[in-house]
Design a protein around this motif. Structure first.
Motif, PDB file in Angstrom:
ATOM      1  N   LEU A 342      19.790 -10.590   1.444  1.00 49.60           N
ATOM      2  CA  LEU A 342      18.407  -9.423   0.750  1.00 49.60           C
ATOM      3  C   LEU A 342      18.402  -9.475  -0.468  1.00 49.60           C
ATOM      4  CD1 LEU A 342      16.659  -6.630   1.897  1.00 49.60           C
ATOM      5  CD2 LEU A 342      18.980  -5.382   1.188  1.00 49.60           C
ATOM      6  N   VAL A 343      16.601  -9.892  -1.335  1.00 50.46           N
ATOM      7  CA  VAL A 343      16.140  -9.905  -2.681  1.00 50.46           C
ATOM      8  C   VAL A 343      15.972  -8.847  -2.999  1.00 50.46           C
ATOM      9  CG1 VAL A 343      17.043 -12.811  -2.290  1.00 50.46           C
ATOM     10  CG2 VAL A 343      14.510 -11.785  -1.427  1.00 50.46           C
ATOM     11  N   ASP A 344      15.921  -8.082  -3.889  1.00 52.96           N
ATOM     12  CA  ASP A 344      15.215  -7.476  -4.472  1.00 52.96           C
ATOM     13  C   ASP A 344      13.617  -7.586  -4.964  1.00 52.96           C
ATOM     14  OD1 ASP A 344      17.246  -5.463  -4.346  1.00 52.96           O
ATOM     15  OD2 ASP A 344      17.684  -6.190  -6.829  1.00 52.96           O
ATOM     16  N   LEU A 345      13.381  -6.591  -3.814  1.00 51.43           N
ATOM     17  CA  LEU A 345      11.387  -6.702  -4.411  1.00 51.43           C
ATOM     18  C   LEU A 345      11.618  -6.352  -5.607  1.00 51.43           C
ATOM     19  CD1 LEU A 345       8.938  -6.994  -3.749  1.00 51.43           C
ATOM     20  CD2 LEU A 345       8.310  -5.297  -2.776  1.00 51.43           C
ATOM     21  N   PRO A 346      10.807  -6.391  -7.323  1.00 49.46           N
ATOM     22  CA  PRO A 346      10.566  -5.634  -8.064  1.00 49.46           C
ATOM     23  C   PRO A 346       9.936  -4.364  -8.024  1.00 49.46           C
ATOM     24  CG  PRO A 346      10.171  -7.956  -8.127  1.00 49.46           C
ATOM     25  CD  PRO A 346      10.560  -8.071  -7.175  1.00 49.46           C
ATOM     26  N   GLU A 347      10.085  -3.676  -8.367  1.00 48.60           N
ATOM     27  CA  GLU A 347       9.259  -2.143  -8.142  1.00 48.60           C
ATOM     28  C   GLU A 347       9.242  -2.139  -6.949  1.00 48.60           C
ATOM     29  OE1 GLU A 347       6.435  -1.986 -12.224  1.00 48.60           O
ATOM     30  OE2 GLU A 347       5.849  -3.587 -10.656  1.00 48.60           O
ATOM     31  N   SER A 348       9.945  -2.107  -5.960  1.00 47.53           N
ATOM     32  CA  SER A 348       9.574  -1.675  -4.881  1.00 47.53           C
ATOM     33  C   SER A 348       9.138  -0.709  -4.177  1.00 47.53           C
ATOM     34  CB  SER A 348      11.178  -1.907  -4.307  1.00 47.53           C
ATOM     35  OG  SER A 348      11.521  -1.219  -2.906  1.00 47.53           O
ATOM     36  N   GLU A 349       9.787   0.311  -5.533  1.00 50.86           N
ATOM     37  CA  GLU A 349       8.977   1.750  -4.823  1.00 50.86           C
ATOM     38  C   GLU A 349       8.177   1.599  -5.212  1.00 50.86           C
ATOM     39  OE1 GLU A 349      11.694   5.331  -6.323  1.00 50.86           O
ATOM     40  OE2 GLU A 349      13.934   3.515  -5.396  1.00 50.86           O
ATOM     41  N   LEU A 350       7.447   0.964  -5.763  1.00 53.67           N
ATOM     42  CA  LEU A 350       5.426   1.648  -6.975  1.00 53.67           C
ATOM     43  C   LEU A 350       4.436   1.209  -4.914  1.00 53.67           C
ATOM     44  CD1 LEU A 350       4.681   1.652  -9.190  1.00 53.67           C
ATOM     45  CD2 LEU A 350       3.576  -0.184  -9.054  1.00 53.67           C
ATOM     46  N   CYS A 351       4.062   2.557  -5.062  1.00 54.72           N
ATOM     47  CA  CYS A 351       3.226   2.091  -4.066  1.00 54.72           C
ATOM     48  C   CYS A 351       2.496   0.791  -3.774  1.00 54.72           C
ATOM     49  CB  CYS A 351       1.583   3.784  -3.973  1.00 54.72           C
ATOM     50  SG  CYS A 351       1.439   4.132  -2.756  1.00 54.72           S
ATOM     51  N   CYS A 352       1.883   0.442  -1.917  1.00 51.16           N
ATOM     52  CA  CYS A 352       1.307  -0.549  -1.881  1.00 51.16           C
ATOM     53  C   CYS A 352       0.094  -0.368  -1.827  1.00 51.16           C
ATOM     54  CB  CYS A 352       1.582  -1.181  -0.457  1.00 51.16           C
ATOM     55  SG  CYS A 352       1.842   0.351   1.427  1.00 51.16           S
ATOM     56  N   GLY A 353      -0.250   0.937  -2.158  1.00 51.46           N
ATOM     57  CA  GLY A 353      -1.486   1.981  -1.679  1.00 51.46           C
ATOM     58  C   GLY A 353      -2.109   2.440  -0.597  1.00 51.46           C
ATOM     59  N   SER A 354      -1.299   1.885   0.750  1.00 53.05           N
ATOM     60  CA  SER A 354      -1.651   3.223   1.800  1.00 53.05           C
ATOM     61  C   SER A 354      -1.813   3.894   1.727  1.00 53.05           C
ATOM     62  CB  SER A 354      -0.325   2.736   2.920  1.00 53.05           C
ATOM     63  OG  SER A 354      -0.923   2.917   4.592  1.00 53.05           O
ATOM     64  N   ALA A 355      -0.802   5.115   1.734  1.00 47.91           N
ATOM     65  CA  ALA A 355      -0.932   6.565   1.700  1.00 47.91           C
ATOM     66  C   ALA A 355      -1.264   7.050   2.383  1.00 47.91           C
ATOM     67  CB  ALA A 355      -0.690   6.509  -0.140  1.00 47.91           C
ATOM     68  N   GLY A 356      -1.072   7.264   3.693  1.00 45.92           N
ATOM     69  CA  GLY A 356      -1.862   7.306   4.750  1.00 45.92           C
ATOM     70  C   GLY A 356      -3.006   7.809   4.620  1.00 45.92           C
ATOM     71  N   VAL A 357      -4.203   8.045   4.394  1.00 49.26           N
ATOM     72  CA  VAL A 357      -5.821   7.332   4.951  1.00 49.26           C
ATOM     73  C   VAL A 357      -5.970   6.417   3.185  1.00 49.26           C
ATOM     74  CG1 VAL A 357      -6.098   8.567   6.870  1.00 49.26           C
ATOM     75  CG2 VAL A 357      -6.773   9.766   4.949  1.00 49.26           C
ATOM     76  N   TYR A 358      -5.339   6.888   2.350  1.00 49.43           N
ATOM     77  CA  TYR A 358      -6.047   7.000   1.204  1.00 49.43           C
ATOM     78  C   TYR A 358      -6.818   5.518   1.022  1.00 49.43           C
ATOM     79  CZ  TYR A 358      -6.238   6.283  -3.772  1.00 49.43           C
ATOM     80  OH  TYR A 358      -6.007   5.861  -5.386  1.00 49.43           O
ATOM     81  N   ASN A 359      -6.416   4.455   1.680  1.00 55.01           N
ATOM     82  CA  ASN A 359      -6.433   2.552   1.838  1.00 55.01           C
ATOM     83  C   ASN A 359      -8.128   2.664   1.779  1.00 55.01           C
ATOM     84  OD1 ASN A 359      -5.535   3.235   4.175  1.00 55.01           O
ATOM     85  ND2 ASN A 359      -4.421   1.149   4.070  1.00 55.01           N
ATOM     86  N   LEU A 360      -8.562   3.984   3.474  1.00 59.41           N
ATOM     87  CA  LEU A 360     -10.241   3.936   3.549  1.00 59.41           C
ATOM     88  C   LEU A 360     -10.166   5.093   3.095  1.00 59.41           C
ATOM     89  CD1 LEU A 360      -8.583   4.967   7.670  1.00 59.41           C
ATOM     90  CD2 LEU A 360      -9.164   2.232   6.410  1.00 59.41           C
ATOM     91  N   LEU A 361      -9.959   5.659   2.300  1.00 63.34           N
ATOM     92  CA  LEU A 361     -10.584   6.715   1.372  1.00 63.34           C
ATOM     93  C   LEU A 361     -10.989   6.441  -0.139  1.00 63.34           C
ATOM     94  CD1 LEU A 361      -9.723  10.501   2.252  1.00 63.34           C
ATOM     95  CD2 LEU A 361     -12.121   9.072   3.336  1.00 63.34           C
ATOM     96  N   GLU A 362     -10.566   5.180  -0.367  1.00 64.72           N
ATOM     97  CA  GLU A 362      -9.737   5.038  -1.981  1.00 64.72           C
ATOM     98  C   GLU A 362      -9.509   3.212  -1.778  1.00 64.72           C
ATOM     99  OE1 GLU A 362     -11.113   6.354  -4.462  1.00 64.72           O
ATOM    100  OE2 GLU A 362     -10.807   8.387  -3.611  1.00 64.72           O
ATOM    101  N   PRO A 363     -10.574   2.798  -1.042  1.00 61.01           N
ATOM    102  CA  PRO A 363      -9.724   1.136  -0.733  1.00 61.01           C
ATOM    103  C   PRO A 363      -9.892   0.419  -2.274  1.00 61.01           C
ATOM    104  CG  PRO A 363     -12.228   1.638  -0.412  1.00 61.01           C
ATOM    105  CD  PRO A 363     -11.911   3.264  -0.850  1.00 61.01           C
ATOM    106  N   GLU A 364     -10.665   0.737  -3.171  1.00 57.48           N
ATOM    107  CA  GLU A 364     -11.064  -0.369  -4.405  1.00 57.48           C
ATOM    108  C   GLU A 364      -9.072   0.520  -5.102  1.00 57.48           C
ATOM    109  OE1 GLU A 364     -13.246  -0.237  -8.822  1.00 57.48           O
ATOM    110  OE2 GLU A 364     -14.503   0.618  -6.839  1.00 57.48           O
ATOM    111  N   MET A 365      -8.949   1.513  -5.179  1.00 60.89           N
ATOM    112  CA  MET A 365      -7.567   1.222  -5.855  1.00 60.89           C
ATOM    113  C   MET A 365      -6.627   0.997  -4.943  1.00 60.89           C
ATOM    114  SD  MET A 365      -5.688   2.653  -8.426  1.00 60.89           S
ATOM    115  CE  MET A 365      -5.940   3.558  -9.706  1.00 60.89           C
TER     116      MET A 365
END
Ligand code: SF4
Ligand code: SF4
Length: 426
Positions: A342-365
Motif C-alpha cells: 500500500l503506497v501513500d497517495l499524496p493529498e488523498s483526502e482532497l476531493c476527486c470532483g465527484s461529490a454526489g451529482v457535482y460532477n454533472l452540475l459543475e463539470p468544469e471544476m
C-alpha cells in the motif's frame, strides 16, 4: 434537526434554517482554507469555507439577500467537508451547507439549473427508473450509437449530458442479490446490506463480493428487496423533505432485529449515520445507530487471505474520511492482504470532483480537481487505486480513461475478495 434561526432577521426561515450558533462558531482563523479544494483552485475567499460561512451568516443576519452571487459561491462548494475535518472550532459545515441549500431551493433557482436538477432527481434516487435508464444506456453502448453520438457533438447541446456520458464505462449486466445469504463458519449474527441506487446498477459485483465476505466472516446477510434510496444525493442538494421520506422508507424496509446495516458506499453511509440530525423520528433513529461502513464490520473479521502481489494506493472518499471519520479501517484491511504493497497517495483526502451529482452540475471544476487527482495517482506508480464510494470509482475511472492511465480502479472489498480467492481456489 437543522438549527432554528429564531433570533434572525435574515432571509432564512423555517425549522430547517441553518443554525446561527453553528455559523457563529466560526472564528475566521482560516485554518480550513488550505484543505478546501475550490479555494485551492480559484484562490477566492468567497469560494473558501470561511467565505461561504461569512455569506451564510450575512444572509442569516439579514445583511444580504438571495442573489446570483450568493447562490453561485454555495453551488460551487463540493460539500466534501474537508473544512470540517480541518476546523479546530467544530463548525458543522456540512449541515450548514445542506440547510442553506434547502433555503436556496425554496427561493428559486435559474430555470436551466432547476431543469437539470429535476431531471437528475427524477431518476437517480429511484432504483427501478435508474435501472431502466441504464438498460437503455447499455443498448446505446453496445449498438455503436454512443460512438456516433459522441462524434456528432450532440452531447454538448444538453447541460450535464456530456458529463454523464463521460462517466459511463462499460455497463455491467444486472446481477440482483438473493434476499438472504447464510453465514459460513462461526455465526456472529445478522446484518442487512444496503444495495444502494448507483451501486446496485453500476457495481453489482461489489455488492455481491461485500455479501460474500460478510457471510464468510460469519454474518447472515439480509438484502431486503423493497429497499429504496437512502436519500444521500438529495441531502447534499438540500432536498430535505425527500431525504426524510427516503429515510423512513429505508427504516421500514429493514427488519429491526438486525445487528448492523452494512453500507459499502461512503456517501450513503454518511447520510444514514446522520439521519438523527434531520429526521425527528424514533422510526429511523435505530437505523442511523446501526449503520456501519463495510470496512468497520470487516476490520475484525477472520478472513482466509491469500497473496495478492499488487502495488495499491488508496483514495479517501470525502464522506468516509470527513463524513464518517474512517481513514484507518480501510487501509488496515488492505494492509492485511499478503503481498499487497500500500503506497501513500499524496493529498488523498482532497476531493476527486465527484461529490454526489457535482460532477454533472459543475463539470468544469470537477474536471480540474480530477486532473490533479489523476496526476497524483500516476505519481505513486501504483497499478491499482482503491476507494470506498461509487461516485469516486466512476470519477477516477473516467479520469484514468481520459488520460490513458493503465490503473485499475476498485473498491477495497474487490481486493479482499480476490485475496480470499487466491487462498481458497486451487
Ligand atoms: S465543503 Fe469542501 S468545497 Fe465546500 S467549503 Fe468545505 S472544503 Fe471547501
Ligand atoms: S470554519 Fe473553522 S477553520 Fe475555517 S475559518 Fe472558521 S473557525 Fe477557522
Amino acid at each position: 434537526m437543522g438549527g432554528v434561526a429564531t433570533d434572525s432577521p435574515g432571509i432564512f426561515s423555517g425549522p430547517d434554517a441553518p443554525s446561527l450558533d453553528g455559523l457563529r462558531a466560526c472564528v475566521h482563523c482560516g485554518i480550513c482554507l488550505p484543505a478546501c479544494p475550490t479555494y485551492r483552485v480559484l484562490g477566492e475567499e468567497m469560494d473558501s469555507p470561511r467565505g461561504r460561512i461569512y455569506l451564510m451568516r450575512a444572509a442569516a443576519e439579514g445583511r444580504i439577500g438571495f442573489s446570483p452571487v450568493f447562490t453561485r459561491h454555495l453551488d460551487l462548494c463540493l460539500g466534501c467537508r474537508a473544512c470540517e475535518s480541518a476546523c479546530p472550532s467544530g463548525v458543522p459545515f456540512g449541515s450548514l451547507l445542506e440547510a442553506t441549500r434547502a433555503q436556496i431551493a425554496r427561493h428559486g433557482r435559474p430555470a436551466s439549473r432547476r431543469l437539470v436538477e429535476r431531471l437528475l432527481f427524477s431518476v437517480l434516487p429511484h432504483p427501478e427508473r435508474l435501472g431502466a435508464l441504464l438498460g437503455a444506456a447499455r443498448v446505446y453502448q453496445w449498438s455503436g450509437l454512443q460512438r456516433a453520438v459522441r462524434a456528432s457533438g450532440l452531447l454538448g447541446a444538453v447541460p450535464g449530458l456530456a458529463a454523464m456520458d463521460g462517466l459511463l464505462g462499460d455497463l455491467p449486466r444486472p446481477e440482483p442479490l438473493p434476499a438472504g445469504i447464510p453465514a459460513r463458519g462461526r455465526a456472529r449474527g445478522r446484518v442487512g446490506l444496503l444495495a444502494g441506487c448507483v451501486q446496485r446498477h453500476l457495481y453489482p459485483d461489489i455488492n455481491r463480493k461485500t455479501a460474500e465476505l460478510l457471510a464468510l466472516a460469519g454474518w447472515e446477510v439480509i438484502v431486503p428487496r423493497a429497499q429504496g434510496c437512502c436519500g444521500a444525493l438529495e441531502l447534499h442538494a438540500g432536498r430535505l423533505d425527500e431525504l426524510r421520506a427516503r429515510a423512513r422508507g429505508l427504516a421500514r424496509a429493514f427488519p429491526e432485529d438486525l445487528d448492523w446495516i452494512v453500507v459499502n458506499s461512503a456517501g450513503c453511509g454518511s447520510a444514514m449515520k446522520e439521519y438523527r440530525h434531520w429526521v425527528d423520528s424514533a422510526d429511523v433513529a435505530w437505523l442511523a445507530d446501526r449503520t456501519r461502513d463495510v470496512s468497520e464490520i470487516l476490520a475484525e473479521a477472520e478472513l482466509p487471505l491469500g497473496p495478492l502481489p499488487l502495488r495499491v494506493t488508496y483514495h479517501d472518499a470525502c464522506h468516509l474520511a470527513h463524513g464518517q471519520r474512517l481513514r484507518a479501517e480501510p487501509r488496515a484491511l488492505l494492509r492485511r492482504i499478503p503481498g499487497l504493497v500500500l503506497v501513500d497517495l499524496p493529498e488523498s483526502e482532497l476531493c476527486c470532483g465527484s461529490a454526489g451529482v457535482y460532477n454533472l452540475l459543475e463539470p468544469e471544476m470537477a474536471d480540474r480537481l480530477l486532473d490533479g487527482k489523476i496526476a497524483r495517482i500516476a505519481g505513486t506508480g501504483a497499478s491499482v487505486v482503491a476507494t470506498g464510494n461509487p461516485g469516486c470509482l466512476l470519477q477516477i475511472a473516467k479520469g484514468c480513461r481520459a488520460r490513458g492511465l493503465a490503473v485499475e480502479v476498485v473498491h477495497p472489498v474487490e481486493l479482499l475478495a480476490r485475496s480470499v480467492a487466491a487462498r481458497t481456489e486451487p
